[in-house]
Design a protein around this motif. Structure first.
Motif, PDB file in Angstrom:
ATOM      1  N   GLU A 118      37.929  -2.184 -25.406  1.00  0.00           N
ATOM      2  CA  GLU A 118      38.786  -3.103 -26.161  1.00  0.00           C
ATOM      3  C   GLU A 118      39.020  -4.394 -25.383  1.00  0.00           C
ATOM      4  O   GLU A 118      38.999  -5.484 -25.944  1.00  0.00           O
ATOM      5  N   ALA A 119      39.246  -4.252 -24.074  1.00  0.00           N
ATOM      6  CA  ALA A 119      39.498  -5.433 -23.240  1.00  0.00           C
ATOM      7  C   ALA A 119      38.248  -6.314 -23.166  1.00  0.00           C
ATOM      8  O   ALA A 119      38.349  -7.552 -23.184  1.00  0.00           O
ATOM      9  N   ILE A 120      37.082  -5.708 -23.100  1.00  0.00           N
ATOM     10  CA  ILE A 120      35.829  -6.466 -23.024  1.00  0.00           C
ATOM     11  C   ILE A 120      35.600  -7.225 -24.334  1.00  0.00           C
ATOM     12  O   ILE A 120      35.252  -8.417 -24.336  1.00  0.00           O
ATOM     13  N   VAL A 121      35.831  -6.548 -25.446  1.00  0.00           N
ATOM     14  CA  VAL A 121      35.679  -7.195 -26.759  1.00  0.00           C
ATOM     15  C   VAL A 121      36.677  -8.353 -26.889  1.00  0.00           C
ATOM     16  O   VAL A 121      36.347  -9.424 -27.401  1.00  0.00           O
ATOM     17  N   THR A 142      28.856  -2.847 -16.539  1.00  0.00           N
ATOM     18  CA  THR A 142      29.452  -2.926 -15.205  1.00  0.00           C
ATOM     19  C   THR A 142      30.932  -2.573 -15.169  1.00  0.00           C
ATOM     20  O   THR A 142      31.508  -2.425 -14.097  1.00  0.00           O
ATOM     21  N   GLN A 143      31.585  -2.475 -16.336  1.00  0.00           N
ATOM     22  CA  GLN A 143      33.031  -2.235 -16.321  1.00  0.00           C
ATOM     23  C   GLN A 143      33.488  -0.996 -17.077  1.00  0.00           C
ATOM     24  O   GLN A 143      34.580  -0.479 -16.795  1.00  0.00           O
ATOM     25  N   ALA A 144      32.720  -0.558 -18.059  1.00  0.00           N
ATOM     26  CA  ALA A 144      33.188   0.567 -18.867  1.00  0.00           C
ATOM     27  C   ALA A 144      32.882   1.884 -18.159  1.00  0.00           C
ATOM     28  O   ALA A 144      31.809   2.050 -17.574  1.00  0.00           O
ATOM     29  N   THR A 145      33.828   2.816 -18.210  1.00  0.00           N
ATOM     30  CA  THR A 145      33.728   4.046 -17.419  1.00  0.00           C
ATOM     31  C   THR A 145      32.801   5.089 -18.060  1.00  0.00           C
ATOM     32  O   THR A 145      33.242   6.080 -18.645  1.00  0.00           O
ATOM     33  N   PHE A 146      31.500   4.790 -17.920  1.00  0.00           N
ATOM     34  CA  PHE A 146      30.439   5.738 -18.303  1.00  0.00           C
ATOM     35  C   PHE A 146      29.611   6.038 -17.063  1.00  0.00           C
ATOM     36  O   PHE A 146      29.381   5.141 -16.244  1.00  0.00           O
ATOM     37  N   LEU A 199      25.400  11.605 -20.540  1.00  0.00           N
ATOM     38  CA  LEU A 199      26.407  10.563 -20.343  1.00  0.00           C
ATOM     39  C   LEU A 199      27.810  11.143 -20.333  1.00  0.00           C
ATOM     40  O   LEU A 199      28.216  11.846 -21.254  1.00  0.00           O
ATOM     41  N   GLN A 200      28.513  10.845 -19.246  1.00  0.00           N
ATOM     42  CA  GLN A 200      29.894  11.268 -19.101  1.00  0.00           C
ATOM     43  C   GLN A 200      30.772  10.033 -19.250  1.00  0.00           C
ATOM     44  O   GLN A 200      30.336   8.926 -18.933  1.00  0.00           O
ATOM     45  N   HIS A 201      31.996  10.188 -19.740  1.00  0.00           N
ATOM     46  CA  HIS A 201      32.912   9.052 -19.740  1.00  0.00           C
ATOM     47  C   HIS A 201      34.320   9.538 -19.488  1.00  0.00           C
ATOM     48  O   HIS A 201      34.562  10.734 -19.359  1.00  0.00           O
ATOM     49  N   TYR A 202      35.244   8.602 -19.374  1.00  0.00           N
ATOM     50  CA  TYR A 202      36.638   8.932 -19.082  1.00  0.00           C
ATOM     51  C   TYR A 202      37.423   8.713 -20.364  1.00  0.00           C
ATOM     52  O   TYR A 202      37.835   7.583 -20.647  1.00  0.00           O
ATOM     53  N   PRO A 203      37.608   9.756 -21.176  1.00  0.00           N
ATOM     54  CA  PRO A 203      38.265   9.586 -22.475  1.00  0.00           C
ATOM     55  C   PRO A 203      39.642   8.946 -22.320  1.00  0.00           C
ATOM     56  O   PRO A 203      40.400   9.309 -21.427  1.00  0.00           O
ATOM     57  N   GLY A 204      39.926   8.013 -23.176  1.00  0.00           N
ATOM     58  CA  GLY A 204      41.218   7.327 -23.121  1.00  0.00           C
ATOM     59  C   GLY A 204      41.126   6.040 -22.327  1.00  0.00           C
ATOM     60  O   GLY A 204      41.684   5.016 -22.718  1.00  0.00           O
ATOM     61  N   MET A 205      40.405   6.071 -21.220  1.00  0.00           N
ATOM     62  CA  MET A 205      40.259   4.858 -20.410  1.00  0.00           C
ATOM     63  C   MET A 205      39.090   4.013 -20.912  1.00  0.00           C
ATOM     64  O   MET A 205      39.193   2.791 -21.001  1.00  0.00           O
ATOM     65  N   THR A 206      37.991   4.665 -21.240  1.00  0.00           N
ATOM     66  CA  THR A 206      36.804   3.921 -21.681  1.00  0.00           C
ATOM     67  C   THR A 206      37.124   3.074 -22.920  1.00  0.00           C
ATOM     68  O   THR A 206      36.725   1.911 -22.999  1.00  0.00           O
ATOM     69  N   GLU A 207      37.848   3.652 -23.853  1.00  0.00           N
ATOM     70  CA  GLU A 207      38.209   2.928 -25.079  1.00  0.00           C
ATOM     71  C   GLU A 207      39.004   1.673 -24.744  1.00  0.00           C
ATOM     72  O   GLU A 207      38.758   0.594 -25.289  1.00  0.00           O
TER      73      GLU A 207
END
Lengths: 79, 168
Positions: free
Chosen positions: B76-79, B132-136, B64-72
């Protein structure tokens, strides 16, 4: 100069791509990249690919500034 | 609302996370947790319609790869959206990154609320939006070959039903 990032499968196509570029919008960056790297270009023009600037999803004509971080994002597949 | 968002390589302890949600407040009457695991197979699903005829392919591991800083920020926005829709007391979202083997835990979503309906719904909403929205980005490894997973139309549909139900 802007900084480029490629995520997911886009990274596989961008291995030889420089990490910085001179461009005034993400659309222009994509155009320049497609001219030099046609395989990557085809991927970047997929309608599902999104672009972010400084970690915010933006439209392709968003103005860029010195040091902008431009990331090309294929459809996400987490969870 | 108390929210805990973590992106980490290390595993998480479901019992510990449940306990944290449970102990947030004495008004908590319901806790729902969802955990997603690494399967030992992947069905090749192209963008568009899921191909039911396609055979299951076994995998050696998942990455699993993600975009550090953006994923968080996206999590937060989804929560925050979930908290606007339902009356929640606490939420937990933990997503692992890096290399994971079959049977390992990938993701945890937990919701504590006064009543069960909002906890069930919010947990499902959080997962649907996370998917569908988090950058993973997920890739599988099999026979020493890496292959990126395609996004699934069914995940997109699952997320879209929440915007429909809002209009009704």
């Amino acid at each position: 100069m802007i900084n480029l990032l490629f995520f997911g499968r886009l990274g596989d196509f961008a291995k030889a791509v420089p990490s910085t570029l001179e461009a005034s919008t993400p659309a222009e960056a994509r155009e320049l990249l497609a001219a030099d790297f046609p395989d990557l270009g085809r991927e970047l023009y997929e309608p599902q690919v999104l672009v972010s600037v400084n970690k915010m999803i933006v439209p392709w004509d968003q103005p860029l500034f010195e040091g902008s971080e431009v990331a090309f994002l294929p459809p996400v597949t987490g969870g | 609302m108390t929210s805990r968002i973590r992106i980490q390589q290390q595993d998480f302890d479901l019992a510990e996370e449940y306990e944290l949600l449970r102990q947030t407040d004495s008004a908590v009457g319901a806790v729902v947790t969802f955990s997603g695991l690494v399967r030992d197979f992947e069905v090749e699903a192209d963008v568009g319609v899921e191909d039911v005829t396609c055979a299951k392919k076994s995998i050696d591991s998942l990455s699993l790869q993600h975009y550090p800083g953006m994923t968080e920020k996206l999590l937060e926005a989804i929560v925050e959206q979930a908290n606007t829709r339902w009356n929640l007391i606490a939420t937990t979202v933990i997503h692992r990154v890096g290399d994971l083997a079959p049977r390992e835990q990938i993701v945890l979503v937990g919701v504590a609320s006064q009543h069960r309906a909002e906890a069930f719904e919010a947990a499902q909403f959080l997962m649907d939006y996370l998917k569908t929205q988090a950058t993973f980005w997920k890739s599988i490894r099999r026979d020493n070959q890496q292959q990126w997973i395609h996004s699934k139309a069914s995940d997109k549909q699952a997320a879209e039903r929440w915007s429909r139900s809002k209009d009704e």
